[in-house]
Design a protein around this motif. Structure first.
Motif, PDB file in Angstrom:
ATOM      1  N   SER A  85       1.189   1.828 -11.460  1.00  0.00           N
ATOM      2  CA  SER A  85       2.262   1.578 -10.492  1.00  0.00           C
ATOM      3  C   SER A  85       1.966   2.218  -9.150  1.00  0.00           C
ATOM      4  O   SER A  85       2.228   1.631  -8.095  1.00  0.00           O
ATOM      5  CB  SER A  85       3.582   2.106 -11.049  1.00  0.00           C
ATOM      6  N   LEU A  86       1.402   3.426  -9.169  1.00  0.00           N
ATOM      7  CA  LEU A  86       1.113   4.144  -7.932  1.00  0.00           C
ATOM      8  C   LEU A  86      -0.076   3.551  -7.184  1.00  0.00           C
ATOM      9  O   LEU A  86      -0.137   3.634  -5.948  1.00  0.00           O
ATOM     10  CB  LEU A  86       0.825   5.615  -8.247  1.00  0.00           C
ATOM     11  N   LEU A  87      -1.015   2.942  -7.900  1.00  0.00           N
ATOM     12  CA  LEU A  87      -2.265   2.501  -7.285  1.00  0.00           C
ATOM     13  C   LEU A  87      -2.257   1.063  -6.792  1.00  0.00           C
ATOM     14  O   LEU A  87      -2.799   0.755  -5.731  1.00  0.00           O
ATOM     15  CB  LEU A  87      -3.421   2.680  -8.289  1.00  0.00           C
ATOM     16  N   VAL A  88      -1.679   0.150  -7.568  1.00  0.00           N
ATOM     17  CA  VAL A  88      -1.789  -1.267  -7.201  1.00  0.00           C
ATOM     18  C   VAL A  88      -0.743  -1.647  -6.165  1.00  0.00           C
ATOM     19  O   VAL A  88       0.313  -1.018  -6.057  1.00  0.00           O
ATOM     20  CB  VAL A  88      -1.647  -2.192  -8.435  1.00  0.00           C
ATOM     21  N   LEU A  89      -1.046  -2.684  -5.406  1.00  0.00           N
ATOM     22  CA  LEU A  89      -0.014  -3.275  -4.557  1.00  0.00           C
ATOM     23  C   LEU A  89       1.123  -3.742  -5.450  1.00  0.00           C
ATOM     24  O   LEU A  89       0.903  -4.157  -6.595  1.00  0.00           O
ATOM     25  CB  LEU A  89      -0.586  -4.461  -3.779  1.00  0.00           C
ATOM     26  N   ASP A  90       2.336  -3.694  -4.928  1.00  0.00           N
ATOM     27  CA  ASP A  90       3.501  -4.006  -5.756  1.00  0.00           C
ATOM     28  C   ASP A  90       3.414  -5.397  -6.390  1.00  0.00           C
ATOM     29  O   ASP A  90       3.930  -5.634  -7.481  1.00  0.00           O
ATOM     30  CB  ASP A  90       4.774  -3.893  -4.919  1.00  0.00           C
ATOM     31  N   GLN A  91       2.731  -6.310  -5.741  1.00  0.00           N
ATOM     32  CA  GLN A  91       2.635  -7.682  -6.251  1.00  0.00           C
ATOM     33  C   GLN A  91       1.854  -7.780  -7.547  1.00  0.00           C
ATOM     34  O   GLN A  91       1.912  -8.800  -8.238  1.00  0.00           O
ATOM     35  CB  GLN A  91       1.984  -8.585  -5.202  1.00  0.00           C
ATOM     36  N   TYR A  92       1.104  -6.706  -7.900  1.00  0.00           N
ATOM     37  CA  TYR A  92       0.329  -6.716  -9.137  1.00  0.00           C
ATOM     38  C   TYR A  92       0.998  -5.927 -10.261  1.00  0.00           C
ATOM     39  O   TYR A  92       0.441  -5.779 -11.341  1.00  0.00           O
ATOM     40  CB  TYR A  92      -1.073  -6.146  -8.889  1.00  0.00           C
ATOM     41  N   ASN A  93       2.177  -5.410 -10.007  1.00  0.00           N
ATOM     42  CA  ASN A  93       2.849  -4.558 -10.996  1.00  0.00           C
ATOM     43  C   ASN A  93       3.529  -5.356 -12.100  1.00  0.00           C
ATOM     44  O   ASN A  93       3.646  -4.874 -13.230  1.00  0.00           O
ATOM     45  CB  ASN A  93       3.872  -3.654 -10.307  1.00  0.00           C
ATOM     46  N   CYS A  94       4.005  -6.539 -11.793  1.00  0.00           N
ATOM     47  CA  CYS A  94       4.747  -7.328 -12.768  1.00  0.00           C
ATOM     48  C   CYS A  94       4.426  -8.803 -12.592  1.00  0.00           C
ATOM     49  O   CYS A  94       3.917  -9.214 -11.554  1.00  0.00           O
ATOM     50  CB  CYS A  94       6.257  -7.116 -12.619  1.00  0.00           C
TER      51      CYS A  94
END
Length: 360
Positions: free
Chosen positions: A243-252
């Protein structure tokens, strides 16, 4: 472009609280403790004992119950109290909503925050955001921060003594992180941070394949063994790092969007834990993506974990008309804004029907 990535440090083990004085003393001497009723019953006394054993210990100047939900009003109310009691730092103890309240309160007070998860159902202890609800219990917004908690103290014995269902649901949510991150990032050329996060998402999947069943067995016997520790690390730390590392678009992706669709059904959210439903959503995502053999493998695995794998088991109808609003929410939800191809309501519904009939 210049940017910073901040991680949550952590201590894990049966006596994790014994490190609190050493870690927190550099930030001051007084802490306000925010938590849920059951969480404080489970962990506060152990924390106080650990603090008392150190030289020049950090003291708990007051303890505050956070309420039922994490709300902006709740944060503001506690923040006003923080100023009166002169706390140097915030301690958050409990599950996701308690920890999110503590993080949001600390942000409003510009104070460092430390987390003490008492269940392993979410990665809230290590992430740099809070999920905020309205006063009526409906979702409000995500409250993002520059940094996560300065340190998380993960007492595995306390987690082992918590109800098994929370550990199990955390596993379901964690599995979703692996499948969704890889799916959402498919075909993209990732920058270093997102690429690193995607690779760490593997640690949200493979350790659970190895340790999940044994971890749940240990939890049933209130044993904080190796398997439970590995599962807790996956649920709280690995997911938090992604969650801390990826852009938010890759979280879910699809799996979480399935959850946010299904909770529109009356009474559904009260009967089904978030992570359990996300795990079901993984099955839907796999079948949307044509991965039938992998879906069969996952269904077998989830059944072994005692996670409900059909709408029928979750108390919902598979009739198209009943799911009309659900399907619309799934395909239009924010988690579907960055996926490798267009997904229609028909595709999702066909996948849901297949999940009902899938033999794992």
């Amino acid at each position: 472009m210049t940017y910073s990535v901040n991680f949550a440090n952590y201590t894990i083990g049966k006596e994790a609280y014994k490190n609190v004085n050493e870690v927190c003393r550099q930030y001051g001497t007084k802490a306000l403790l925010i938590g849920g009723k059951l969480a404080l019953e489970a962990g506060k006394e152990k924390l106080l004992q650990a603090l008392a054993e150190g030289e020049n210990p950090v003291t708990i100047v007051d303890t505050v119950l956070f309420g039922e939900d994490c709300t902006y009003a709740g944060m503001e109310k506690i923040a006003a109290h923080v100023k009166k009691c002169g706390a140097d730092m915030i301690f958050g103890m409990g599950g996701g909503k308690a920890l999110d309240t503590a993080k949001g309160t600390a942000e409003k007070c510009a104070l460092p925050v430390f987390t003490f998860p008492t269940i392993a159902a979410t990665c809230a202890a290590t992430t740099a955001l809070s999920v905020v609800y309205k006063e009526d219990g409906n979702f409000d917004s995500f409250y993002f921060f520059e940094k996560p908690a300065r340190h998380s103290f993960i007492d595995t014995q306390i987690i082992a003594e918590a109800p098994e269902k929370y550990l199990r649901a955390g596993m379901g949510d964690t599995l979703g992180k692996y499948f969704e991150c890889h799916f959402a990032a498919r075909g993209d050329r990732l920058e270093h941070s997102s690429a690193l996060g995607r690779e760490i998402s593997n640690m949200c999947y493979f350790p659970l394949l190895e340790y999940a069943e044994a971890a749940l067995e240990e939890c049933r016997h209130k044993k904080a063994g190796k398997a439970l520790e590995q599962a807790v690390l996956a649920n709280i730390v690995s997911t938090g790092l992604v969650s801390l590392l990826v852009l938010d678009q890759y979280n879910c992706a699809v799996a979480h969007s399935v959850y946010y669709g299904l909770v529109l059904l009356d009474g559904f959210e009260e009967e089904n834990l978030h992570g359990d439903v996300v795990a079901y959503g993984v099955l839907v995502q796999l079948l949307v993506d044509g991965e039938e053999e992998k879906a069969k493998e996952m269904k077998t695995f989830l059944k072994n974990l005692k996670i409900r794998t059909t709408l029928k088991e979750m108390g919902a109808s598979v009739k198209r008309e009943t799911l009309r609003e659900v399907l619309h929410e799934i395909v239009t939800g924010p988690d579907m804004e960055h996926i490798p191809y267009e997904i229609t309501e028909d595709m999702v519904y066909d996948a849901m029907v297949k999940v009902e009939e899938l033999v794992g």
